[in-house]
Design a protein around this motif. Structure first.
Motif, PDB file in Angstrom:
ATOM      1  N   LYS A 246       0.831  -1.208   0.000  1.00  0.00           N
ATOM      2  CA  LYS A 246       0.000   0.000   0.000  1.00  0.00           C
ATOM      3  C   LYS A 246       0.866   1.260   0.000  1.00  0.00           C
ATOM      4  CE  LYS A 246      -4.083  -1.933   2.327  1.00  0.00           C
ATOM      5  NZ  LYS A 246      -4.891  -1.908   3.576  1.00  0.00           N
ATOM      6  N   ILE A 247       1.957   1.231   0.749  1.00  0.00           N
ATOM      7  CA  ILE A 247       2.863   2.398   0.782  1.00  0.00           C
ATOM      8  C   ILE A 247       3.431   2.655  -0.605  1.00  0.00           C
ATOM      9  CG2 ILE A 247       5.051   3.294   1.695  1.00  0.00           C
ATOM     10  CD1 ILE A 247       4.445   1.743   4.294  1.00  0.00           C
ATOM     11  N   PHE A 248       3.916   1.602  -1.259  1.00  0.00           N
ATOM     12  CA  PHE A 248       4.468   1.755  -2.610  1.00  0.00           C
ATOM     13  C   PHE A 248       3.405   2.278  -3.580  1.00  0.00           C
ATOM     14  CE2 PHE A 248       7.753  -1.479  -1.311  1.00  0.00           C
ATOM     15  CZ  PHE A 248       8.846  -0.662  -1.532  1.00  0.00           C
ATOM     16  N   ASN A 249       2.191   1.701  -3.495  1.00  0.00           N
ATOM     17  CA  ASN A 249       1.127   2.074  -4.421  1.00  0.00           C
ATOM     18  C   ASN A 249       0.720   3.533  -4.285  1.00  0.00           C
ATOM     19  OD1 ASN A 249       0.092   0.450  -6.445  1.00  0.00           O
ATOM     20  ND2 ASN A 249      -0.981  -0.901  -5.034  1.00  0.00           N
ATOM     21  N   ARG A 250       0.827   4.054  -3.063  1.00  0.00           N
ATOM     22  CA  ARG A 250       0.380   5.426  -2.798  1.00  0.00           C
ATOM     23  C   ARG A 250       1.496   6.463  -2.968  1.00  0.00           C
ATOM     24  NH1 ARG A 250      -2.947   3.884   2.760  1.00  0.00           N
ATOM     25  NH2 ARG A 250      -4.673   2.772   1.729  1.00  0.00           N
ATOM     26  N   THR A 251       2.673   5.996  -3.300  1.00  0.00           N
ATOM     27  CA  THR A 251       3.810   6.915  -3.456  1.00  0.00           C
ATOM     28  C   THR A 251       3.862   7.442  -4.878  1.00  0.00           C
ATOM     29  OG1 THR A 251       5.073   5.698  -1.790  1.00  0.00           O
ATOM     30  CG2 THR A 251       6.307   7.163  -3.244  1.00  0.00           C
ATOM     31  N   THR A 252       3.878   8.764  -5.016  1.00  0.00           N
ATOM     32  CA  THR A 252       3.977   9.379  -6.340  1.00  0.00           C
ATOM     33  C   THR A 252       5.427   9.767  -6.618  1.00  0.00           C
ATOM     34  OG1 THR A 252       3.463  11.563  -5.402  1.00  0.00           O
ATOM     35  CG2 THR A 252       1.621  10.264  -6.273  1.00  0.00           C
ATOM     36  N   LEU A 253       5.848   9.530  -7.846  1.00  0.00           N
ATOM     37  CA  LEU A 253       7.219   9.829  -8.259  1.00  0.00           C
ATOM     38  C   LEU A 253       7.296  11.118  -9.068  1.00  0.00           C
ATOM     39  CD1 LEU A 253       8.355   6.226  -9.276  1.00  0.00           C
ATOM     40  CD2 LEU A 253       8.616   7.391  -7.070  1.00  0.00           C
ATOM     41  N   THR A 254       6.181  11.860  -9.094  1.00  0.00           N
ATOM     42  CA  THR A 254       6.162  13.161  -9.758  1.00  0.00           C
ATOM     43  C   THR A 254       5.537  14.196  -8.827  1.00  0.00           C
ATOM     44  OG1 THR A 254       4.026  12.654 -10.779  1.00  0.00           O
ATOM     45  CG2 THR A 254       5.998  12.184 -12.076  1.00  0.00           C
ATOM     46  N   THR A 255       5.839  15.468  -9.081  1.00  0.00           N
ATOM     47  CA  THR A 255       5.262  16.559  -8.292  1.00  0.00           C
ATOM     48  C   THR A 255       3.841  16.841  -8.781  1.00  0.00           C
ATOM     49  OG1 THR A 255       6.043  18.267  -9.822  1.00  0.00           O
ATOM     50  CG2 THR A 255       7.557  17.588  -8.055  1.00  0.00           C
ATOM     51  N   ALA A 256       3.163  17.765  -8.086  1.00  0.00           N
ATOM     52  CA  ALA A 256       1.813  18.157  -8.492  1.00  0.00           C
ATOM     53  C   ALA A 256       1.811  18.761  -9.890  1.00  0.00           C
ATOM     54  CB  ALA A 256       1.244  19.158  -7.481  1.00  0.00           C
ATOM     55  N   GLU A 257       2.950  19.331 -10.290  1.00  0.00           N
ATOM     56  CA  GLU A 257       3.071  19.931 -11.631  1.00  0.00           C
ATOM     57  C   GLU A 257       3.450  18.895 -12.685  1.00  0.00           C
ATOM     58  OE1 GLU A 257       4.940  21.106  -9.008  1.00  0.00           O
ATOM     59  OE2 GLU A 257       3.413  22.585  -8.414  1.00  0.00           O
ATOM     60  N   GLY A 258       3.630  17.647 -12.270  1.00  0.00           N
ATOM     61  CA  GLY A 258       3.975  16.599 -13.213  1.00  0.00           C
ATOM     62  C   GLY A 258       5.453  16.439 -13.474  1.00  0.00           C
ATOM     63  N   LYS A 259       6.294  17.133 -12.708  1.00  0.00           N
ATOM     64  CA  LYS A 259       7.743  17.010 -12.886  1.00  0.00           C
ATOM     65  C   LYS A 259       8.268  15.820 -12.081  1.00  0.00           C
ATOM     66  CE  LYS A 259       8.259  21.997 -13.480  1.00  0.00           C
ATOM     67  NZ  LYS A 259       8.768  23.248 -12.876  1.00  0.00           N
ATOM     68  N   PRO A 260       9.261  15.080 -12.588  1.00  0.00           N
ATOM     69  CA  PRO A 260       9.769  13.916 -11.846  1.00  0.00           C
ATOM     70  C   PRO A 260      10.492  14.324 -10.574  1.00  0.00           C
ATOM     71  CG  PRO A 260      11.103  14.358 -13.808  1.00  0.00           C
ATOM     72  CD  PRO A 260       9.922  15.264 -13.891  1.00  0.00           C
ATOM     73  N   LYS A 261      10.233  13.582  -9.514  1.00  0.00           N
ATOM     74  CA  LYS A 261      10.952  13.796  -8.261  1.00  0.00           C
ATOM     75  C   LYS A 261      12.256  13.005  -8.290  1.00  0.00           C
ATOM     76  CE  LYS A 261       6.819  14.155  -5.291  1.00  0.00           C
ATOM     77  NZ  LYS A 261       6.113  13.511  -4.147  1.00  0.00           N
ATOM     78  N   PRO A 262      13.313  13.524  -7.675  1.00  0.00           N
ATOM     79  CA  PRO A 262      14.518  12.694  -7.535  1.00  0.00           C
ATOM     80  C   PRO A 262      14.245  11.580  -6.533  1.00  0.00           C
ATOM     81  CG  PRO A 262      14.780  14.773  -6.357  1.00  0.00           C
ATOM     82  CD  PRO A 262      13.479  14.864  -7.085  1.00  0.00           C
ATOM     83  N   TYR A 263      14.635  10.366  -6.868  1.00  0.00           N
ATOM     84  CA  TYR A 263      14.401   9.253  -5.950  1.00  0.00           C
ATOM     85  C   TYR A 263      15.395   8.142  -6.236  1.00  0.00           C
ATOM     86  CZ  TYR A 263      12.137   6.749  -9.814  1.00  0.00           C
ATOM     87  OH  TYR A 263      11.892   6.113 -11.000  1.00  0.00           O
ATOM     88  N   ASP A 264      15.589   7.284  -5.244  1.00  0.00           N
ATOM     89  CA  ASP A 264      16.461   6.129  -5.377  1.00  0.00           C
ATOM     90  C   ASP A 264      15.757   5.094  -6.250  1.00  0.00           C
ATOM     91  OD1 ASP A 264      18.037   3.838  -4.990  1.00  0.00           O
ATOM     92  OD2 ASP A 264      18.618   4.485  -2.978  1.00  0.00           O
ATOM     93  N   LYS A 265      16.421   4.722  -7.344  1.00  0.00           N
ATOM     94  CA  LYS A 265      15.765   3.852  -8.334  1.00  0.00           C
ATOM     95  C   LYS A 265      15.506   2.440  -7.815  1.00  0.00           C
ATOM     96  CE  LYS A 265      15.739   7.243 -11.195  1.00  0.00           C
ATOM     97  NZ  LYS A 265      16.404   8.267 -10.360  1.00  0.00           N
ATOM     98  N   LYS A 266      16.145   2.055  -6.717  1.00  0.00           N
ATOM     99  CA  LYS A 266      15.840   0.730  -6.176  1.00  0.00           C
ATOM    100  C   LYS A 266      14.423   0.672  -5.619  1.00  0.00           C
ATOM    101  CE  LYS A 266      17.837   1.036  -1.466  1.00  0.00           C
ATOM    102  NZ  LYS A 266      18.677   2.223  -1.483  1.00  0.00           N
TER     103      LYS A 266
END
Length: 338
Positions: A246-266
């Motif tokens: 559920k945590i993974f499913n609810r995590t967004t990898l983009t901002t509200a503006e649709g820009k990608p967030k920096p994140y660990d690819k693992k």
């Protein structure tokens, strides 16, 4: 040499941004790699600068992070080619790496090694070669390069992260923890070192200590995918795979503006592992596939891409079997045609 004409100035580089701000609480901080919270003074970098590529490599630029880097105070020869600009040589070498052509790493390593022989104090050569040695699993060589890189730019926090990761791999646990903490000290606005400390303590069974570092990261950036990954990993270690899912499913990898967030690819690897545990094999296949697109990610310094490809193929087979089973079940329960 070239390095002496450069200032010690770095800026995060994302696909569409050269200059950016990071919102922490209600305060915006320039995304300066060593975590300062004041604006740039342009007198600090009169000739050239370095920027951070999203694949975790260092590129060289001219003044104010733009244009061609300045020429070196000398030249060297590589395979009958005369090189007069270390920064451009570094950038051209990384372009070869980013081209995704097969079997280019050894050529890239040779070029960086030649650059170091010419200018051993040039920070991008040291850092980038350390990254390549890591990906080739030459851990001791990688450690040496990152130590040199640290000596040239002692304020750059990601160098300490790599030293810590490699120290864990080579079982120098005390030195790993020390460098993770130094990374936090160098950039208190970034969560990566805190998450990796939490990972370390999870791996050693100290879940309460892991939670301590996750909560510290949470205070810095509540919506960070890395923070969410950390809490999901904690639930996985407890065997609570549905909660982690559920945590993974609810995590967004983009901002509200649709820009990608920096994140660990693992993130994709652990999401795939969790999805498999709760029998969502389609998601597992998708996430393993995404993980495999980041061929130069530090994750692959410790895990072979062949292992991930094999797990993706297994997930695909299970997903197909599950779809077939559901189709058969629907046929059995369907009312007969009149």
């Amino acid at each position: 040499m070239f390095f002496r004409s450069f200032s010690i100035a770095l800026l995060f580089l994302f696909p569409t941004l050269i200059w950016g701000q990071k919102l922490i609480g209600n305060v915006e901080y320039p995304e300066i790699l060593w975590g300062k919270d004041q604006e740039f003074d342009t007198s600090d970098f009169p000739n050239g600068s370095f920027i951070y590529h999203k694949d975790d490599f260092i590129l060289a630029r001219g003044k104010l992070f733009q244009g061609e880097p300045p020429k070196s105070n000398g030249s060297f020869t590589y395979e009958q080619e005369t090189i007069t600009n270390s920064g451009k040589w570094n950038n051209d070498t990384l372009e070869i790496l980013f081209s995704e052509k097969p079997n280019v790493r050894l050529e890239v390593i040779k070029r960086l090694e030649a650059g170091i022989r010419f200018d051993p104090q040039f920070f991008p050569f040291r850092y980038n070669l350390g990254r390549l040695y890591s990906l080739e699993m030459k851990y001791e060589k990688a450690l040496v390069e990152f130590e040199y890189a640290k000596a040239e730019m002692p304020d750059y926090f990601k160098t300490y992260l790599h030293i810590a990761i490699l120290s864990e791999i080579t079982r120098q646990v005390y030195y790993a923890i020390m460098n993770y903490k130094l990374a936090v000290e160098k950039n208190p606005y970034d969560t990566e070192a805190l998450i990796r400390l939490a990972d370390h303590y999870l791996a050693t069974g100290l879940k309460n200590r892991a939670l301590l570092y996750l909560n510290k990261a949470l205070k810095i950036e509540e919506e960070s995918p890395n923070v969410k990954l950390g809490f999901a990993r904690l639930e996985m270690e407890k065997g609570n795979f549905h909660i982690a899912y559920k945590i993974f499913n609810r995590t967004t990898l983009t901002t509200a503006e649709g820009k990608p967030k920096p994140y660990d690819k693992k993130f994709h690897y652990y999401f795939a592992e969790t999805a498999s545990k709760v029998t969502d094999y389609e998601t597992a296949e998708e996430e393993y596939t995404k993980m495999l697109t980041f061929t130069n990610d530090p994750f692959f310094a410790t895990v072979s891409s062949k292992v991930i490809a094999r797990r993706r193929d297994i997930a695909k087979k299970f997903a197909e079997a599950k779809r077939t089973q559901l189709d058969d079940s629907e046929e059995e329960t369907a009312p007969p045609n009149e």
